[in-house]
Design a protein around this motif. Structure first.
Motif, PDB file in Angstrom:
ATOM      1  N   ALA A   1      15.925  -5.228 -13.195  1.00  0.00           N
ATOM      2  CA  ALA A   1      15.272  -3.999 -13.630  1.00  0.00           C
ATOM      3  C   ALA A   1      16.103  -2.784 -13.229  1.00  0.00           C
ATOM      4  CB  ALA A   1      13.865  -3.916 -13.042  1.00  0.00           C
ATOM      5  N   TYR A   2      16.658  -2.805 -12.025  1.00  0.00           N
ATOM      6  CA  TYR A   2      17.544  -1.704 -11.611  1.00  0.00           C
ATOM      7  C   TYR A   2      18.763  -1.624 -12.533  1.00  0.00           C
ATOM      8  CZ  TYR A   2      15.213  -0.627  -7.149  1.00  0.00           C
ATOM      9  OH  TYR A   2      14.323  -0.209  -6.181  1.00  0.00           O
ATOM     10  N   PHE A   3      19.352  -2.769 -12.876  1.00  0.00           N
ATOM     11  CA  PHE A   3      20.512  -2.797 -13.765  1.00  0.00           C
ATOM     12  C   PHE A   3      20.155  -2.218 -15.128  1.00  0.00           C
ATOM     13  CE2 PHE A   3      22.826  -4.883 -17.207  1.00  0.00           C
ATOM     14  CZ  PHE A   3      24.152  -4.750 -16.814  1.00  0.00           C
ATOM     15  N   LEU A   4      19.034  -2.665 -15.685  1.00  0.00           N
ATOM     16  CA  LEU A   4      18.657  -2.219 -17.018  1.00  0.00           C
ATOM     17  C   LEU A   4      18.273  -0.746 -17.035  1.00  0.00           C
ATOM     18  CD1 LEU A   4      16.615  -5.369 -18.087  1.00  0.00           C
ATOM     19  CD2 LEU A   4      18.766  -4.582 -19.101  1.00  0.00           C
ATOM     20  N   ARG A   5      17.619  -0.275 -15.984  1.00  0.00           N
ATOM     21  CA  ARG A   5      17.289   1.149 -15.944  1.00  0.00           C
ATOM     22  C   ARG A   5      18.568   1.982 -15.915  1.00  0.00           C
ATOM     23  NH1 ARG A   5      13.164   3.493 -11.453  1.00  0.00           N
ATOM     24  NH2 ARG A   5      14.980   3.367 -10.061  1.00  0.00           N
TER      25      ARG A   5
ATOM     26  N   MET B   1      21.652   6.556 -11.375  1.00  0.00           N
ATOM     27  CA  MET B   1      22.330   5.374 -11.903  1.00  0.00           C
ATOM     28  C   MET B   1      23.141   4.669 -10.815  1.00  0.00           C
ATOM     29  SD  MET B   1      23.603   6.501 -15.713  1.00  0.00           S
ATOM     30  CE  MET B   1      24.517   7.955 -15.202  1.00  0.00           C
ATOM     31  N   ILE B   2      23.836   5.436 -10.014  1.00  0.00           N
ATOM     32  CA  ILE B   2      24.648   4.843  -8.942  1.00  0.00           C
ATOM     33  C   ILE B   2      23.757   4.122  -7.944  1.00  0.00           C
ATOM     34  CG2 ILE B   2      26.121   5.411  -6.966  1.00  0.00           C
ATOM     35  CD1 ILE B   2      27.284   7.703  -8.752  1.00  0.00           C
ATOM     36  N   SER B   3      22.656   4.762  -7.551  1.00  0.00           N
ATOM     37  CA  SER B   3      21.726   4.143  -6.611  1.00  0.00           C
ATOM     38  C   SER B   3      21.124   2.872  -7.189  1.00  0.00           C
ATOM     39  CB  SER B   3      20.620   5.141  -6.265  1.00  0.00           C
ATOM     40  OG  SER B   3      19.638   4.550  -5.438  1.00  0.00           O
ATOM     41  N   ASP B   4      20.737   2.920  -8.466  1.00  0.00           N
ATOM     42  CA  ASP B   4      20.156   1.737  -9.112  1.00  0.00           C
ATOM     43  C   ASP B   4      21.143   0.578  -9.146  1.00  0.00           C
ATOM     44  OD1 ASP B   4      17.718   2.921  -9.534  1.00  0.00           O
ATOM     45  OD2 ASP B   4      17.938   3.135 -11.709  1.00  0.00           O
ATOM     46  N   LEU B   5      22.375   0.857  -9.498  1.00  0.00           N
ATOM     47  CA  LEU B   5      23.361  -0.215  -9.611  1.00  0.00           C
ATOM     48  C   LEU B   5      23.741  -0.771  -8.244  1.00  0.00           C
ATOM     49  CD1 LEU B   5      25.488   1.242 -12.522  1.00  0.00           C
ATOM     50  CD2 LEU B   5      24.095  -0.841 -12.576  1.00  0.00           C
ATOM     51  N   GLN B   6      23.755   0.060  -7.241  1.00  0.00           N
ATOM     52  CA  GLN B   6      23.999  -0.453  -5.888  1.00  0.00           C
ATOM     53  C   GLN B   6      22.871  -1.391  -5.466  1.00  0.00           C
ATOM     54  OE1 GLN B   6      24.425   3.313  -3.886  1.00  0.00           O
ATOM     55  NE2 GLN B   6      26.660   3.300  -4.022  1.00  0.00           N
ATOM     56  N   ALA B   7      21.639  -1.034  -5.809  1.00  0.00           N
ATOM     57  CA  ALA B   7      20.508  -1.915  -5.513  1.00  0.00           C
ATOM     58  C   ALA B   7      20.594  -3.202  -6.321  1.00  0.00           C
ATOM     59  CB  ALA B   7      19.196  -1.180  -5.807  1.00  0.00           C
ATOM     60  N   ALA B   8      21.018  -3.097  -7.571  1.00  0.00           N
ATOM     61  CA  ALA B   8      21.134  -4.286  -8.416  1.00  0.00           C
ATOM     62  C   ALA B   8      22.176  -5.259  -7.877  1.00  0.00           C
ATOM     63  CB  ALA B   8      21.485  -3.871  -9.845  1.00  0.00           C
TER      64      ALA B   8
END
Length: 477
Positions: A133-137, A191-198
């Motif tokens: 979900a983090y990746f897709l967001r 986006m950076i935060s989401d992808l780091q979480a992903a």
């Protein structure tokens, strides 16, 4: 009363946008109690969100073609009304990504991120789906941000508005609200935060395996490297591209890249052997008329009698291929001729699954080398940039670049390699835009200076009327 009506319209749009079919189980057969109580229910919602990307207004057509024809890679050879305005860069003829489907997809990811930890089911599955979900967001916000806003540091006239940020789910009227556009810095930070979480929650996937139909650690690293490049965070882009290469077993010399022997055929192989993230499209994903009317294959190739075949390579791009470059074989001369001479069909999109159907590689291994080459150039490492260029060129049938290639000539070489490598994969417009470069049209139409308002897409009029907090992009008022 006006605000009540607006809230009703907004709420209805959000609810309707969320009612798409799930990829595994039809959405209408899942009650909220089922979907939001188990990890498998949330996974079904994630699968539905993957499906949004294959829409014809997204990667299924528009996002692969419009950036090419709006720039200098494609030209129109048959006037069916499609992309005529985009080719001429006419006022308001752009990419329309501000759709219910995109915002519904983002809302789906918010639902998953907020609720899956409290659901029943396997903890490993919950961690993976949340990371997806983090990746897709991040992917959806990236698409929106680069269409409607400038990249951080590349603003014209100081205009730094991007898109609305929503990180909490909207489940109905009670929490449907109107918001202003966030800054491009805020959106990129998300986006950076989401992808780091992903990255932290996703499994590994083998290069070109069936696992690349879902997000993996390596594909999240690759997307983050792309985001860093757009964000002019060049040291971070180089580091993340290197990490993604390691995740997929790619070497500095180019091991793992397509070779001249399989480059063209790879685009009719599913998954593409070079895919890091690929959208799978199956026959039940579209109706019988979708292929001829909307597929990338129908618009760019003549392999089926009913194909529209309205787009071909520009003369400037075709003539730029060096002798021996296998990428030139991605174009085949047809018996058709036009005002500019020979008309070529694309061999990337041949509908090899039948009836115009095929998958769409969204991130390929070659992009990591090109990201790293550009990032190294920007950080003063010309030798490293040349090495990455040569790793790609060797696997495309070409000799190494000059050992002393540097400065503007080196940057131009990087841009030209990207142009030839990713034609018809939706990169060209954005490569020029994110570098602050003019859109050149080789005399076919007037060039579009980087300072021109047409670099950004206009926000939809109905959204501006609905939400008084929204600000239109400059030049469209």
């Amino acid at each position: 009363m006006k605000n009540i009506i607006r809230t009703f319209i907004l709420g209805s749009a959000l609810i309707a946008g969320s009612c798409t079919d799930l990829d595994v189980t039809p959405r209408q057969s899942l009650t909220p109690e089922v979907t939001f109580s188990t990890a498998t229910g949330y996974q079904s919602l994630a699968f539905s969100t993957y499906g949004v990307a294959r829409g014809f207004n997204q990667y299924g057509q528009q996002f692969m073609i419009a950036p090419e024809v709006m720039a200098d890679n494609l030209r129109i050879i048959a006037n069916t009304g499609r992309y005529i305005g985009q080719e001429a860069n006419a006022d308001r003829a752009h990419m329309g990504m501000w759709t219910t489907q995109y915002w519904a997809a983002i809302n789906n990811t918010n639902i998953i991120i907020e609720g899956i930890d409290e659901s029943e089911g396997d903890d490993a599955l919950k961690a993976r789906v949340k990371a997806e979900a983090y990746f897709l967001r991040a992917l959806h916000y990236f698409d929106l941000a680069r269409v409607y806003g400038y990249e951080p540091g590349k603003e014209v006239g100081g205009f730094n508005k991007s898109v609305i940020i929503r990180t909490e789910p909207t489940l109905g009227f009670s929490n449907a609200d109107f918001r202003a556009r966030a800054t491009n810095r805020e959106v990129y930070d998300l986006m950076i935060s989401d992808l780091q979480a992903a990255i932290n929650g996703l499994p590994n996937a083998a290069l070109g395996s069936a696992n690349i139909y879902r997000a993996s650690k390596g594909s999240a690293q690759a997307l983050l490297a792309r985001v860093y490049l757009y964000d002019s965070k060049f040291a971070e882009a180089e580091s993340m591209a290197t990490q993604a290469m390691a995740s997929f077993g790619l070497t500095d010399s180019g091991t793992g890249l397509l070779t001249p022997e399989n480059y063209v055929s790879a685009f009719s192989t599913f998954p593409n052997p070079e895919s890091l993230f690929e959208i799978e499209i199956r026959s039940n994903d579209w109706s019988g008329v979708d292929g001829v009317n909307n597929s990338v294959c129908s618009l760019t190739a003549n392999v089926f009698p009913s194909a529209q075949f309205i787009l071909t390579v520009t003369d400037e791009l075709y003539n730029s291929y060096e002798d021996g470059d296998i990428r030139k074989e991605a174009w085949t001369a047809t018996t058709r001729t036009g005002s500019s001479g020979t008309v070529y069909r694309s061999n990337k999109w041949l509908g090899a699954k039948g009836d115009f159907l095929q998958n769409l590689p969204i991130i390929r291994a070659s992009e990591l080398y090109m990201i790293r080459a550009e990032a190294r150039f920007r950080t003063g490492n010309a030798g490293g940039a040349r090495a990455d260029l040569n790793a790609l060129r060797t696997n495309r049938g070409l000799s190494a670049v000059a050992a002393d290639l540097s400065g503007d000539a080196l940057f131009e070489q990087i841009m030209n390699e990207r142009r030839k490598e990713f034609v018809l994969e939706g990169h060209r417009w954005f490569d020029l835009k994110r570098n602050g470069m003019d859109i050149t049209k080789a005399g076919r139409f007037e060039n579009v200076p980087y300072s021109d308002y047409r670099l950004l897409a206009p926000l939809p009029t109905d959204q501006l009327q609905l939400n008084e907090l929204l600000e239109q992009n400059p030049g469209y008022n």
